[in-house]
Design an enzyme around this catalytic site. Sequence first.
Site, PDB file in Angstrom:
ATOM      1  N   ARG A   1      -8.287   4.904   4.770  1.00  0.00           N
ATOM      2  CA  ARG A   1      -7.542   4.335   3.643  1.00  0.00           C
ATOM      3  C   ARG A   1      -7.524   2.808   3.768  1.00  0.00           C
ATOM      4  O   ARG A   1      -7.373   2.298   4.877  1.00  0.00           O
ATOM      5  CB  ARG A   1      -6.107   4.871   3.641  1.00  0.00           C
ATOM      6  CG  ARG A   1      -5.971   6.331   3.234  1.00  0.00           C
ATOM      7  CD  ARG A   1      -4.593   6.844   3.642  1.00  0.00           C
ATOM      8  NE  ARG A   1      -4.304   8.188   3.168  1.00  0.00           N
ATOM      9  CZ  ARG A   1      -4.738   9.305   3.744  1.00  0.00           C
ATOM     10  NH1 ARG A   1      -5.527   9.247   4.801  1.00  0.00           N
ATOM     11  NH2 ARG A   1      -4.396  10.485   3.264  1.00  0.00           N
TER      12      ARG A   1
ATOM     13  N   HIS B   1      -2.437   1.909   4.820  1.00  0.00           N
ATOM     14  CA  HIS B   1      -1.857   3.172   5.305  1.00  0.00           C
ATOM     15  C   HIS B   1      -2.918   4.055   5.987  1.00  0.00           C
ATOM     16  O   HIS B   1      -2.892   5.283   5.862  1.00  0.00           O
ATOM     17  CB  HIS B   1      -1.200   3.957   4.165  1.00  0.00           C
ATOM     18  CG  HIS B   1      -0.032   3.264   3.537  1.00  0.00           C
ATOM     19  ND1 HIS B   1       1.266   3.485   3.912  1.00  0.00           N
ATOM     20  CD2 HIS B   1       0.040   2.333   2.556  1.00  0.00           C
ATOM     21  CE1 HIS B   1       2.081   2.734   3.191  1.00  0.00           C
ATOM     22  NE2 HIS B   1       1.356   2.019   2.359  1.00  0.00           N
TER      23      HIS B   1
ATOM     24  N   ARG C   1       3.268  12.776   4.524  1.00  0.00           N
ATOM     25  CA  ARG C   1       2.452  11.958   5.434  1.00  0.00           C
ATOM     26  C   ARG C   1       3.179  10.640   5.697  1.00  0.00           C
ATOM     27  O   ARG C   1       3.474   9.892   4.769  1.00  0.00           O
ATOM     28  CB  ARG C   1       1.067  11.689   4.845  1.00  0.00           C
ATOM     29  CG  ARG C   1       0.134  10.922   5.779  1.00  0.00           C
ATOM     30  CD  ARG C   1      -1.266  10.784   5.195  1.00  0.00           C
ATOM     31  NE  ARG C   1      -2.155  10.029   6.058  1.00  0.00           N
ATOM     32  CZ  ARG C   1      -2.290   8.690   6.035  1.00  0.00           C
ATOM     33  NH1 ARG C   1      -1.592   7.976   5.181  1.00  0.00           N
ATOM     34  NH2 ARG C   1      -3.125   8.087   6.853  1.00  0.00           N
TER      35      ARG C   1
ATOM     36  N   HIS D   1      -0.432  10.101  -5.045  1.00  0.00           N
ATOM     37  CA  HIS D   1      -0.588   9.214  -6.202  1.00  0.00           C
ATOM     38  C   HIS D   1       0.757   9.139  -6.939  1.00  0.00           C
ATOM     39  O   HIS D   1       1.260  10.174  -7.382  1.00  0.00           O
ATOM     40  CB  HIS D   1      -1.661   9.807  -7.124  1.00  0.00           C
ATOM     41  CG  HIS D   1      -2.020   8.944  -8.287  1.00  0.00           C
ATOM     42  ND1 HIS D   1      -1.395   7.760  -8.579  1.00  0.00           N
ATOM     43  CD2 HIS D   1      -2.968   9.098  -9.240  1.00  0.00           C
ATOM     44  CE1 HIS D   1      -1.928   7.227  -9.656  1.00  0.00           C
ATOM     45  NE2 HIS D   1      -2.890   8.017 -10.092  1.00  0.00           N
TER      46      HIS D   1
ATOM     47  N   TYR E   1      -4.467   4.379  -7.029  1.00  0.00           N
ATOM     48  CA  TYR E   1      -4.557   5.490  -6.067  1.00  0.00           C
ATOM     49  C   TYR E   1      -5.743   6.409  -6.365  1.00  0.00           C
ATOM     50  O   TYR E   1      -6.532   6.735  -5.481  1.00  0.00           O
ATOM     51  CB  TYR E   1      -3.234   6.271  -6.015  1.00  0.00           C
ATOM     52  CG  TYR E   1      -2.139   5.476  -5.328  1.00  0.00           C
ATOM     53  CD1 TYR E   1      -1.587   4.347  -5.935  1.00  0.00           C
ATOM     54  CD2 TYR E   1      -1.669   5.813  -4.072  1.00  0.00           C
ATOM     55  CE1 TYR E   1      -0.612   3.585  -5.311  1.00  0.00           C
ATOM     56  CE2 TYR E   1      -0.694   5.065  -3.433  1.00  0.00           C
ATOM     57  CZ  TYR E   1      -0.164   3.952  -4.056  1.00  0.00           C
ATOM     58  OH  TYR E   1       0.789   3.203  -3.425  1.00  0.00           O
TER      59      TYR E   1
ATOM     60  N   ASN F   1       8.041   4.211   0.798  1.00  0.00           N
ATOM     61  CA  ASN F   1       8.012   3.440   2.043  1.00  0.00           C
ATOM     62  C   ASN F   1       9.382   3.510   2.711  1.00  0.00           C
ATOM     63  O   ASN F   1      10.348   3.934   2.087  1.00  0.00           O
ATOM     64  CB  ASN F   1       7.696   1.963   1.748  1.00  0.00           C
ATOM     65  CG  ASN F   1       6.205   1.703   1.572  1.00  0.00           C
ATOM     66  OD1 ASN F   1       5.366   2.528   1.909  1.00  0.00           O
ATOM     67  ND2 ASN F   1       5.886   0.532   1.048  1.00  0.00           N
TER      68      ASN F   1
ATOM     69  N   ARG G   1      -0.005   0.373  -9.582  1.00  0.00           N
ATOM     70  CA  ARG G   1      -0.207   1.489  -8.648  1.00  0.00           C
ATOM     71  C   ARG G   1      -0.798   2.683  -9.391  1.00  0.00           C
ATOM     72  O   ARG G   1      -1.588   3.438  -8.829  1.00  0.00           O
ATOM     73  CB  ARG G   1       1.125   1.893  -7.995  1.00  0.00           C
ATOM     74  CG  ARG G   1       1.693   0.859  -7.039  1.00  0.00           C
ATOM     75  CD  ARG G   1       3.002   1.352  -6.429  1.00  0.00           C
ATOM     76  NE  ARG G   1       2.793   2.339  -5.391  1.00  0.00           N
ATOM     77  CZ  ARG G   1       3.730   3.191  -4.958  1.00  0.00           C
ATOM     78  NH1 ARG G   1       4.927   3.190  -5.497  1.00  0.00           N
ATOM     79  NH2 ARG G   1       3.452   4.053  -4.001  1.00  0.00           N
TER      80      ARG G   1
END
Length: 711
Positions: A78, A81, A118, A345, A368, A154, A364
Amino acid sequence: MDKEKQQQQFSLHENSKNEGLEFFRVSHGEKLLTTNQAVGVSNTDDSLKAGVRGPTLMEDFHFREKLTHFDHERIPERVVHARGFGVHGYFQAYESMNEFTKAKFLQDPTVKTPVFVRFSTVVGSRGSADTVRDVRGFATKFYTEDGNYDLVANNIPVFFIQDAIKFPDVVHAIKPEPHNEIPQASAAHDTFWDFVVNTPETAHMIMWLLSDRAIPRSFRMMEGFGVNTFRFINDQGKARFVKFHWKPLLGIHSLVWDEAQKLAGKDPDYHRRDLWEAINMGEYPEYELGVQMLEEEEEFSFDFDILDPTKIWPEEIIPVRRIGKMTLNGNVDNFFAETEQVAFHPGHVVPGIDFSNDPLLQGRLFSYLDTQLIRLGGPNFHEIPINRPVAPIHNNQRDGYHRMTIDRGSVSYSPNTLQGNAPLPTPENGYVHYTEKVEGQKIRQRSDSFMDHYKQATLFWNSMSNAEKQHIIEAFHFEVGSVMDKGIKQRVVDMFNNVDGQLAIQIAAGVGATPPSAPGGTGVTTSSPALSQENTVMNPRTRKVAILLENGFNYQDISQVMEALKANGLQAEIVSKNLGILTGIEGQQLEVGKNYLTTASIKYDAVYIPGGQQSIKTLMLQGDALHFINEAFKHAKTIGATNEGVDLLLNSAIQGVAMAGTDTQDQLITEMGVVTIRNVTDINTFSQEFINLISQHRHWIRQNKKQMIPA
Ligand code: HDE
C-alpha cells in the site's frame, strides 16, 4: 460454489463471513505434493538435468512452475498504511438507531454483523517496526446484509491537511526522502518539517502526532476516529451530520518514547504479536462504536467548520453516544490472503450512511478504488474471499483480470427485454444519494471558515496533563532536533508560538533555536477532558508482569502473587539468566519463560521480585537483572518486591529515588509506584496493591526523576 454453500454465505449471523471463507480454505497436512495442474510430483529437490552435472532442461515443467510462481509472489505494498495486521470479529448494536439511520446493521440488537479489522501504521514499509511514532490506521469492514460498509478510521481524530489535493504532498514529505530513502517510518527529517512550517493547517494534527497517542501500548488500547464528517439518513430521508468513534474498553494507553524506540529493535512485531496472542488466549479486544450527531440546522453553530477535517467536535459540546460494541475474536489463517488482500474504501457505504462535502473525504472517495486497481491487479478484487460481501452480487459487470464468477446467460446490459430487464434496480431499497442542495461557482479556493489553524491545537495542549505536556515537548526535541536545516527549526518554534507561548519557548530550548520574540497563544483557555489519556479507563486485564527469579526463591511469595495476577486476568512470566527449571528453597520447581536475551523490561507492564535469600543474592550479581529493574523504573512502570526481594531494589538505581525507609520497615510501603513489604508470609495485601498500581498504567510522578536512572 454449490447452492447450499451459497445460501450459507448469504444468511447473516456472527459466523456468516467465516462460513463464506471456509469454502476457500485449504489444508495441506498429510497430503501428497502436486503441481498447480494437480499432477503428482516425484521429486522437488533436484531439477531435471542433462546428466547429473549438466544443464537444467526447459521441459522440467515442475521447476518452471515453482520458480515462476515464486518470481511473481509479491504485489505492491500500500502506498500508505503498508504495514498492517488484520483480525476477524463481529459487531452488535446496543439499541435500534432507526430514529437516525436506516443502516441495517444498526437496527437490531440481536444481530451480530461479521467484521474484519486491519490496524496499520501509515508511513513505514511493510517490514517496518510496529512501535514507531505514527498515526495508526483502524479500518473496519462490516459485512452487512445490505452489502459491505467500511469505516476506514485512524487513531487520531484530525488530519494534516484540509483538502485531498495536498495528500500526495504530505505523503511525499513524510515518507523516506527520495534521494537516499532515509529515514524509515519516521517524521523526524527535513522534508516533513519543511512541509509543516509551510502548511499551518498541520498544527493541530502535529500536536496529536507528537503526543502519546502516536505510540500506543497496544492496538487493543487505542481509540478509532472516522475523522471525516458523514451523514446518517433515516427511513424518512432525514439527514444528520455524524462523526464516528471507536472507544476501547481497556482504555487508551501508550508506551514511552524510549521504550517505543527500543521495542522497534527488540520486537518489531510488538503490536501484532500483542493482538495475535490476546486473541489466541481468548482475551478478545472490545471497542464501543460511538457517534456524535448534529442536526443539519446546527451546521453553522460552532466556531469551527464541521466539514473541516483538521477539527474535532469537542466531546463536551457534542457528546459521543455509544451505540454498539465490536468484539475481535479471530485471527487470520493466512496473512497474505486476508490482511494483505483486504481492500477498504470510505466510499463503501450502505443505505443509511452518506457523505458530506468535507473536501478531504471527497478526495478519499476517488483514491481508494484507484490505488486498489493497481495493487490488486484489476477490477475484480471484490471477488477475493476477504473482500466478498455476504450479501449476493448481481450486475452486468463482466470480465477483466482474475474474474472468478461464471456469469451465465447472454445478457450483460441494461435495459434488456431478453431477461425482463434483470437484474432490476430497486428504487425502494437500493442506495439513494442524499438530495443535498448544492450551488456555487467553480472555484479553487479555501473557505474562510477553514482558516483558523491554531485554536484547537491550543485546546489540545491545554487539555494535556503535565506528564503528557512533557512528552510532547520531548517529542518536539527529538523530531525537530533531527532536522538539519536551522531555518526550518526556527520556523517550527515560530509556528508553534501561535499555539502556546510556553510550548514554543520549550521547543526552542531543546533544538538550539531562538525563543519567540512575540507573545504566543490563541487566547483559548478552555480544555477538553476527553483528550487526555489521564482520564481514560484504568483496567489491569491482560497486563504483563515479569518475575525476576533464580534458584533458591521463596515459593510462598511467588505462588501467592501469581495466583492473584491470574485471578485478575494479568499475565505473569518468569525471567531468569538461563532457560530451564529453577528450584525454590523447599524444592519446588518452576519453569523459566524467558532469559535476558530473549526478552527485556520493555516487553512488560510491571516487574515483581519475590523473596528467597539465595535467589536475591544471585540476582544482585547480575547486571541484566538490575538493568531490567532500572529500565522499568525509568519507563514509569509498577515495580513490586516482597521479603528479600526488597534488597534487590535497594541495590538498584531506584534506591535514593523512591525507597525512603523501605529497608527498615516491615509494613506495606508504596512510593512512586514501587510497592514493597518485608518479613511477612501472607502477601495478599501486597498483591492487591501491586495490581492496583499496574491498573494505573504508569506512574508519571517519576517524570522528573528519570534523568537520574542509568538505563
Ligand atoms: Fe487513507 N488511504 N487517505 N486516510 N487510509 C489509504 O488506500 C487517502 C485518510 C486510511 O488497512 C490508501 O487501499 C487520501 C484519512 C486507512 O487497508 C489510499 C487521503 C484517514 C488506510 C488512501 C487519506 C485514512 C488508508 C492506501 C486524504 C482516517 C489503510 C492503500 C485525502 C480517517 C486501509 C489503500 C487498510 C489507506 C488515500 C486520508 C485512513 C492511497 C487521498 C483522513 C486506515 O487510497
